[in-house]
Motif scaffolding. Structure first.
Motif, PDB file in Angstrom:
ATOM      1  N   LYS A 125      -3.818   7.345   3.085  1.00 12.80           N
ATOM      2  CA  LYS A 125      -2.668   7.466   3.970  1.00 12.80           C
ATOM      3  C   LYS A 125      -3.030   8.114   5.293  1.00 12.80           C
ATOM      4  CE  LYS A 125       1.296   7.117   3.384  1.00 12.80           C
ATOM      5  NZ  LYS A 125       2.273   6.110   3.845  1.00 12.80           N
ATOM      6  N   SER A 126      -4.043   8.984   5.289  1.00 13.42           N
ATOM      7  CA  SER A 126      -4.437   9.683   6.512  1.00 13.42           C
ATOM      8  C   SER A 126      -5.290   8.821   7.435  1.00 13.42           C
ATOM      9  CB  SER A 126      -5.202  10.963   6.156  1.00 13.42           C
ATOM     10  OG  SER A 126      -6.416  10.657   5.494  1.00 13.42           O
ATOM     11  N   LEU A 127      -5.791   7.683   6.923  1.00 13.98           N
ATOM     12  CA  LEU A 127      -6.601   6.816   7.761  1.00 13.98           C
ATOM     13  C   LEU A 127      -5.730   6.185   8.841  1.00 13.98           C
ATOM     14  CD1 LEU A 127      -8.796   4.983   5.082  1.00 13.98           C
ATOM     15  CD2 LEU A 127      -9.434   6.925   6.510  1.00 13.98           C
ATOM     16  N   SER A 128      -6.281   6.066  10.039  1.00 15.19           N
ATOM     17  CA  SER A 128      -5.542   5.474  11.143  1.00 15.19           C
ATOM     18  C   SER A 128      -6.329   4.311  11.717  1.00 15.19           C
ATOM     19  CB  SER A 128      -5.278   6.519  12.240  1.00 15.19           C
ATOM     20  OG  SER A 128      -6.510   7.036  12.734  1.00 15.19           O
ATOM     21  N   ALA A 129      -5.635   3.320  12.221  1.00 11.35           N
ATOM     22  CA  ALA A 129      -6.252   2.140  12.814  1.00 11.35           C
ATOM     23  C   ALA A 129      -5.378   1.685  13.975  1.00 11.35           C
ATOM     24  CB  ALA A 129      -6.397   1.032  11.771  1.00 11.35           C
ATOM     25  N   PRO A 130      -5.933   0.903  14.880  1.00 13.82           N
ATOM     26  CA  PRO A 130      -5.115   0.389  15.987  1.00 13.82           C
ATOM     27  C   PRO A 130      -3.943  -0.437  15.488  1.00 13.82           C
ATOM     28  CG  PRO A 130      -7.467   0.080  16.421  1.00 13.82           C
ATOM     29  CD  PRO A 130      -7.349   0.569  15.003  1.00 13.82           C
ATOM     30  N   ILE A 131      -2.880  -0.471  16.274  1.00  7.94           N
ATOM     31  CA  ILE A 131      -1.684  -1.206  15.881  1.00  7.94           C
ATOM     32  C   ILE A 131      -1.984  -2.690  15.719  1.00  7.94           C
ATOM     33  CG2 ILE A 131       0.682  -1.771  16.590  1.00  7.94           C
ATOM     34  CD1 ILE A 131       0.794   0.857  18.054  1.00  7.94           C
ATOM     35  N   SER A 132      -2.961  -3.187  16.448  1.00  9.82           N
ATOM     36  CA  SER A 132      -3.285  -4.613  16.392  1.00  9.82           C
ATOM     37  C   SER A 132      -4.027  -4.998  15.124  1.00  9.82           C
ATOM     38  CB  SER A 132      -4.128  -5.004  17.620  1.00  9.82           C
ATOM     39  OG  SER A 132      -5.328  -4.243  17.661  1.00  9.82           O
ATOM     40  N   TRP A 133      -4.411  -4.030  14.294  1.00 11.26           N
ATOM     41  CA  TRP A 133      -5.149  -4.296  13.056  1.00 11.26           C
ATOM     42  C   TRP A 133      -4.171  -4.362  11.883  1.00 11.26           C
ATOM     43  CZ3 TRP A 133     -10.649  -2.022  12.323  1.00 11.26           C
ATOM     44  CH2 TRP A 133     -11.393  -2.199  13.502  1.00 11.26           C
ATOM     45  N   SER A 134      -4.425  -5.297  10.985  1.00  7.51           N
ATOM     46  CA  SER A 134      -3.649  -5.392   9.741  1.00  7.51           C
ATOM     47  C   SER A 134      -4.546  -5.996   8.674  1.00  7.51           C
ATOM     48  CB  SER A 134      -2.390  -6.249   9.931  1.00  7.51           C
ATOM     49  OG  SER A 134      -2.739  -7.580  10.272  1.00  7.51           O
ATOM     50  N   GLY A 135      -4.260  -5.675   7.431  1.00 10.01           N
ATOM     51  CA  GLY A 135      -5.092  -6.207   6.359  1.00 10.01           C
ATOM     52  C   GLY A 135      -4.799  -5.556   5.038  1.00 10.01           C
ATOM     53  N   ASN A 136      -5.630  -5.843   4.044  1.00 10.06           N
ATOM     54  CA  ASN A 136      -5.452  -5.286   2.715  1.00 10.06           C
ATOM     55  C   ASN A 136      -6.772  -5.332   1.973  1.00 10.06           C
ATOM     56  OD1 ASN A 136      -5.617  -7.960   1.196  1.00 10.06           O
ATOM     57  ND2 ASN A 136      -3.853  -8.343   2.531  1.00 10.06           N
ATOM     58  N   LEU A 137      -6.856  -4.532   0.925  1.00 12.99           N
ATOM     59  CA  LEU A 137      -8.006  -4.483   0.026  1.00 12.99           C
ATOM     60  C   LEU A 137      -7.484  -4.388  -1.395  1.00 12.99           C
ATOM     61  CD1 LEU A 137     -11.064  -4.276  -0.478  1.00 12.99           C
ATOM     62  CD2 LEU A 137     -10.833  -1.780  -0.270  1.00 12.99           C
ATOM     63  N   ARG A 138      -7.920  -5.304  -2.252  1.00 12.17           N
ATOM     64  CA  ARG A 138      -7.450  -5.341  -3.639  1.00 12.17           C
ATOM     65  C   ARG A 138      -8.647  -5.240  -4.573  1.00 12.17           C
ATOM     66  NH1 ARG A 138      -4.403  -9.224  -0.880  1.00 12.17           N
ATOM     67  NH2 ARG A 138      -2.164  -8.812  -0.905  1.00 12.17           N
ATOM     68  N   ILE A 139      -8.550  -4.328  -5.522  1.00 13.56           N
ATOM     69  CA  ILE A 139      -9.573  -4.139  -6.537  1.00 13.56           C
ATOM     70  C   ILE A 139      -8.875  -4.114  -7.890  1.00 13.56           C
ATOM     71  CG2 ILE A 139     -11.424  -2.646  -7.379  1.00 13.56           C
ATOM     72  CD1 ILE A 139     -11.657  -1.483  -4.591  1.00 13.56           C
TER      73      ILE A 139
END
Length: 325
Positions: A125-139
């Motif tokens: 939750k504390s990780l930040s990224a530019p607003i233009s970035w979106s995605g997901n990771l599933r394990i």
């Protein structure tokens, strides 16, 4: 000899009787009891009778007492403060439950150690990224029981970079699958061991038309594909229906370079037709359908196609449900 012991015990108890002083008893278990010695100690039969503010009147056998400290009445204001300060000296011999009750700060730390997923959730939750970035990771892991028993481990991720009003879109995705299947004889064998990665660049040069380049890498240990590189360049048409429904279709050409374990390197020309639907009826629900057809124009027997359907439901920002086939 027994009379001498009784005499000294009588003298020792009588001194407390005269002074009516407060004492701190340290037991062999390292527990501490603070209270006032009562007059009944004169006839206590090798035990101390203590009047504690929190415990009431209790009887403690002398065999359990490791040390006795005298506390002057002027320093006992109030007994509650002395008892609270003495708790800081109690070592880890207390039970974990008592320690959590008496030391809430340490209890909170213990909870984070017992539940590392909470730390992971806080970190993500504390990780930040530019607003233009979106995605997901599933394990995850899949288990199948019945006529066919297998255990599958997979990891799948996607990253999309698209600034507002920008004609450039970057897509990066990857997937890993490993599966072990149980043979009817009871032996386990590896039935899937592969990974793929794909990078897509898309340029929206008009309102509905775009040019794109797709490069992907595939390795499949079961099929003997040591490395397969594919690059396709083409154009497509994009249209939006309603508000959250997007349709893409296009055509591309390129090449495929395949290195097999038991065969020579194979490099050939391919053509591709693709179609994609992305529908997001709400903030939590997403539906996607993709189909791609690949054909070697020099050999019509060499072709393949990919068909993917997926349904996603998001419970929270980090927790969701996916059906993919």
């Amino acid at each position: 000899m027994i009379y001498i012991k009784i005499f000294f015990l009588f003298i020792f108890g009588f001194s407390f009787l005269i002074s009516e002083q407060n004492v701190k008893l340290t037991l062999h278990s390292d527990e501490i009891i603070i209270g006032e010695i009562l007059e009944d100690n004169a006839n206590s039969n090798n035990s101390y009778i203590i009047d504690s503010e929190f415990l009431g009147v209790i009887r403690i056998s002398q065999d359990r007492v490791k040390m006795i400290d005298e506390i002057k009445s002027t320093s006992l204001a109030p007994n509650k403060a002395l008892i609270q300060s003495s708790l800081e000296d109690i070592p880890s011999t207390l039970s974990s439950y008592e320690e959590r009750v008496k030391n809430p700060i340490r209890s909170k730390s213990n909870l984070h150690q017992l539940f590392p997923a909470r730390n992971l959730y806080t970190t993500v939750k504390s990780l930040s990224a530019p607003i233009s970035w979106s995605g997901n990771l599933r394990i995850g892991m899949n288990y199948a029981f019945g006529e066919r028993n297998y255990t599958q481990t997979y990891m799948r991720g996607k990253l999309k970079i698209h600034k507002n009003n920008s004609p450039h879109i970057f897509l990066l995705s990857g997937e890993y699958n490993y599966r072990e299947t149980e043979h009817p004889s009871g032996l386990n064998y590896v039935s899937a061991d592969r990974y793929t990665s794909e990078f897509t660049y898309r340029w929206l040069f008009k309102e509905h038309w775009f040019i794109q380049n797709v490069s992907n890498l595939r390795v499949d240990n079961l099929k003997g594909i040591d490395k397969e590189i594919q690059n396709l360049t083409g154009f497509g048409y994009r249209s939006n229906f309603f508000k959250n429904l997007e349709l893409l279709a296009g055509f591309s050409i390129g090449f495929k370079d395949r290195n097999l374990s038991l065969e020579p390197q194979d490099l050939y020309f391919i053509v591709n037709i693709f179609q994609e639907i992305n529908w997001k009826p709400s903030e939590k629900v997403k539906f996607q359908q993709k189909v791609s057809f690949f054909q070697n124009p020099n050999n019509l027997d060499i072709y393949n196609f990919d068909l993917i359907f997926s349904f996603n439901y998001r419970f929270t920002d980090l927790l969701g449900f996916e059906i993919r086939w």
